[in-house]
Design an enzyme around this catalytic site. Structure first.
Site, PDB file in Angstrom:
ATOM      1  N   ASP A   1       0.835  -1.186   0.000  1.00 48.90           N
ATOM      2  CA  ASP A   1       0.000   0.000   0.000  1.00 48.90           C
ATOM      3  C   ASP A   1       0.879   1.248   0.000  1.00 48.90           C
ATOM      4  O   ASP A   1       1.866   1.323   0.743  1.00 48.90           O
ATOM      5  CB  ASP A   1      -0.893  -0.026   1.243  1.00 48.90           C
ATOM      6  CG  ASP A   1      -1.828   1.149   1.327  1.00 48.90           C
ATOM      7  OD1 ASP A   1      -2.692   1.279   0.442  1.00 48.90           O
ATOM      8  OD2 ASP A   1      -1.688   1.938   2.278  1.00 48.90           O
TER       9      ASP A   1
ATOM     10  N   GLU B   1       1.575  -0.486  -5.017  1.00 46.65           N
ATOM     11  CA  GLU B   1       0.623   0.565  -5.341  1.00 46.65           C
ATOM     12  C   GLU B   1       1.494   1.801  -5.548  1.00 46.65           C
ATOM     13  O   GLU B   1       2.010   2.369  -4.574  1.00 46.65           O
ATOM     14  CB  GLU B   1      -0.377   0.789  -4.205  1.00 46.65           C
ATOM     15  CG  GLU B   1      -1.396   1.863  -4.542  1.00 46.65           C
ATOM     16  CD  GLU B   1      -2.326   2.183  -3.384  1.00 46.65           C
ATOM     17  OE1 GLU B   1      -3.519   2.442  -3.641  1.00 46.65           O
ATOM     18  OE2 GLU B   1      -1.862   2.187  -2.229  1.00 46.65           O
TER      19      GLU B   1
END
Length: 669
Positions: free
Chosen positions: A330, A367
């Site tokens: 993330d 990401e």
């Protein structure tokens, strides 16, 4: 395995212990405790009764080696509950926020019991022994990988065939109905939304909500117990072993960019009270404030050697001890920021993973953006990494919505996004393609809502993206109009088929194949309810069969699963008249139709045995216009594999393709 044996430890049985490994380590005879804090003045180990309600003993850690405080308790056993009190300066102007009145979690705890809130969470000593049997990682090649992104609880919470006591748990995901469903769908990997122990924000609890997605980590080694039927780490391991036996890889969505302690007003649970100035990035010139490039209040300081080591130790633990097959990071650019907070693809974090003999061999997905300066880094990660490709998502959504001037970008996305990845020596498998994910509209909502409807989040509908590129076909939300419903279904098929027939690694969001809706909420992170859980009773059976057929078709045709980019002679772009696309066609903003001819016998690739890979010639036809189009077919006999608007049958020449529809044909051998 983790049941308590003996809890009370008298002060006379405290030994010196070792500085490594960090955490609480059971060696079969006793437990070694080791905790890093450079700026602490005193550290106390607090031991609790079996329910964690009463402190029964406090042990001062008098030994310190290289800023690591440690002791050994020969009478301690697995099951012991513990926490720390850390004494030191409370001087926010210098970045120090020590508070000895707070119980603090161990950053290396393998299990955290109880509600994680100030003064309540308890770490537990565990015995990590587990019988893995003949467990082996599937090691599915990237080009053959199909990722299924799911939430551990949401996937089985409403599944009627999963035993009720197992619903919403690791054991539920490993149950026979769940595993059989995943196998029948044809996916090769499950990507689990965060399962590291995490925190619910105070604001959400005040509104009766929860941090459902889990992007608020506080324990990087501990599987969150809210998804456990037994409260043991063995349950997570059993899940992995079962999924591996079914040929499914397990990828974890991990959050090392920030922690659940939030900004300077947040709770002190662990890192803030252990050594705030070490673990967090602080604003230059204002140590009272956290540098916030994540949008969550703080940013984990992975440019510091101790914090970097914690992240690496955690990742290796999940691979070596828990047997997971990879990670999706993330807000990954935050991890790759150096001491001056700039993104550095050759910096400490990315270099550490690249040279690591364990981590460099598993699936690594970034990401590739955060909220800081220079934070959008799509294509900027080094070889060995794959990346979530939001340019793919946006181009595919825009094309099928009928936006002007998109056809050229669509062609790049269909062939693996070479414009993004090739210059750095990376292959099509660097692109993780997706149309939807946990974050944003579900597929059904993407074709049913023109705007977001997040009022239930109690943020005045200001949260969530406004750049959805969605189209509701004239009706906002559910519709009883047969034509609207048919058009929406066709559009969903278009999205799914485009995903299946693109070079790169496809990722499917769990429930999209069932027609799942969140009623227009494109940011349902805080809803641990039927709004977010998969509704198995109302599943769209026909759409499910369509998705199964798509994945099977992708597996049958290696032309869609290339390891290298197609050469100019491998692919021909055609107009509806079967003529090669010219610059004028590409540049015409009105162009909304395209033919892609893949010459399967010219793949120029070989399998693991060195044998040439061949396929049929394939013809993909797409029409995002509002009117039907007749495509003249190239020379040779063709048979229809799929039409998003019609059942299979004979192939006429020219081929009539409906408005907003897609077709795939193969040349008869």
């Amino acid at each position: 395995m983790e049941a308590p044996a003996r809890y009370f430890v008298a002060p006379s049985t405290v030994w010196r212990g070792r500085a490594h490994p960090l955490g609480a380590t059971w060696d079969g005879a006793g437990v070694n405790f080791a905790l890093f804090s450079k700026n602490a003045e005193r550290v106390e180990l607090c031991l609790f009764d079996p329910r964690g309600r009463r402190e029964i003993e406090r042990v001062e850690l008098r030994e310190r080696t290289d800023f690591i405080w440690h002791c050994y308790l020969p009478d301690a056993r697995p099951g012991l509950l513990y926490a720390y009190r850390v004494h030191g300066p409370n001087d926010p102007d210098r970045g120090h926020r020590f508070d000895a009145s707070k119980y603090l979690l161990d950053p290396y705890a393998h299990l955290i019991r109880g509600k994680i809130a100030p003064g309540l969470g308890r770490c537990q000593v565990v015995d990590t022994a587990f019988s893995w049997g003949d467990d082996r990682p599937p090691r599915t090649p990237w080009q053959d990988t199909v990722i299924y992104e799911l939430h551990v609880k949401g996937f089985t919470q409403r599944h009627p065939e999963v035993p009720e006591q197992l619903r919403g748990t690791y054991a539920g995901l490993a149950s026979r109905p769940a595993v059989e469903y995943l196998k029948s769908l044809g996916v090769t990997a499950v990507e689990l939304l965060p399962v590291h122990a995490f925190v619910d924000e105070r604001r959400l609890l005040q509104h009766g909500l929860r941090n459902y997605w889990g992007y608020n980590t506080i324990g990087f080694f501990a599987p969150d117990c809210r998804y456990s039927a037994t409260g043991t780490i063995g349950e997570f391991k059993s899940m992995v072993r079962t999924l591996h036996a079914a040929g499914l890889e397990v990828i974890l969505d991990v959050v090392y960019n920030h922690t659940g302690e939030g900004d300077h007003t947040g709770p002190t649970l662990c890192f803030r009270g252990l050594d705030n100035s070490i673990y967090y990035r602080l604003e230059p010139g204002n140590a009272r404030r956290y540098l916030n490039v994540t949008g969550t209040g703080n940013s984990f300081n992975t440019s510091h050697r101790v914090v970097l080591a914690l992240a690496m130790d955690s990742l290796r633990y999940w691979v070596q001890e828990m047997h997971v097959d990879g990670f999706r990071f993330d807000l990954a650019p935050t991890l790759a920021r150096n001491a001056t907070h700039a993104f550095d693809r050759n910096g400490a974090f990315l270099s550490a993973i690249r040279q690591d003999p364990v981590l460099s061999q598993v699936k690594l997905i970034a990401e590739p953006w955060d909220l800081g300066e220079g934070g959008y880094r799509l294509g900027g990660f080094p070889p060995g990494w794959a990346e979530w490709n939001d340019r793919y998502r946006d181009a595919v959504r825009s094309f099928w919505r009928g936006d002007a001037g998109i056809v050229g970008e669509l062609a790049s996305r269909l062939t693996g996004s070479s414009d993004t990845f090739q210059a750095a020596g990376r292959m099509p498998t660097a692109s993780v393609n997706f149309v939807t994910s946990h974050d944003g509209f579900t597929l059904d909502d993407l074709v049913s809502y023109q705007r977001k409807h997040n009022e239930a989040n109690f943020e005045a509908n200001h949260d969530g993206s406004d750049n959805n590129r969605s189209f509701n076909f004239g009706v906002e939300g559910p519709s009883d109009d047969a034509q609207v419903r048919a058009a929406r279904l066709r559009q969903k098929r278009n999205f799914l088929a485009t995903l299946a027939f693109s070079q790169g690694v496809p990722m499917l969001a769990a429930g999209d194949e069932l027609g799942r809706t969140q009623r227009g909420n494109n940011n349902a992170y805080c809803h641990d309810s039927e709004l977010s859980w998969l509704d198995w009773e109302r599943a769209d059976a026909k759409l499910l069969e369509f998705v199964r057929a798509l994945i099977a078709m992708r597996k049958r045709h290696p032309a869609f699963r290339r390891r290298t980019y197609p050469k100019p002679e491998d692919v021909t772009w055609l107009t509806p008249r079967a003529e090669p696309m010219t610059a004028a066609h590409w540049q015409d903003p009105a162009t909304r139709t395209l033919g892609m001819l893949l010459l399967g016998r010219r793949l120029a690739e070989r399998d693991e045995r060195g044998l040439p890979i061949e396929d049929e010639d394939l013809l993909l036809l797409v029409n995002a216009a509002e009117e039907p189009v007749e495509f003249t077919l190239p020379a040779g006999g063709w048979h229809l594999l799929l039409d998003s608007a019609a059942p299979g049958g004979g192939v006429a020449d020219p081929y009539p393709l409906a408005a907003r529809a897609l077709a795939l044909l193969a040349k008869k051998s």
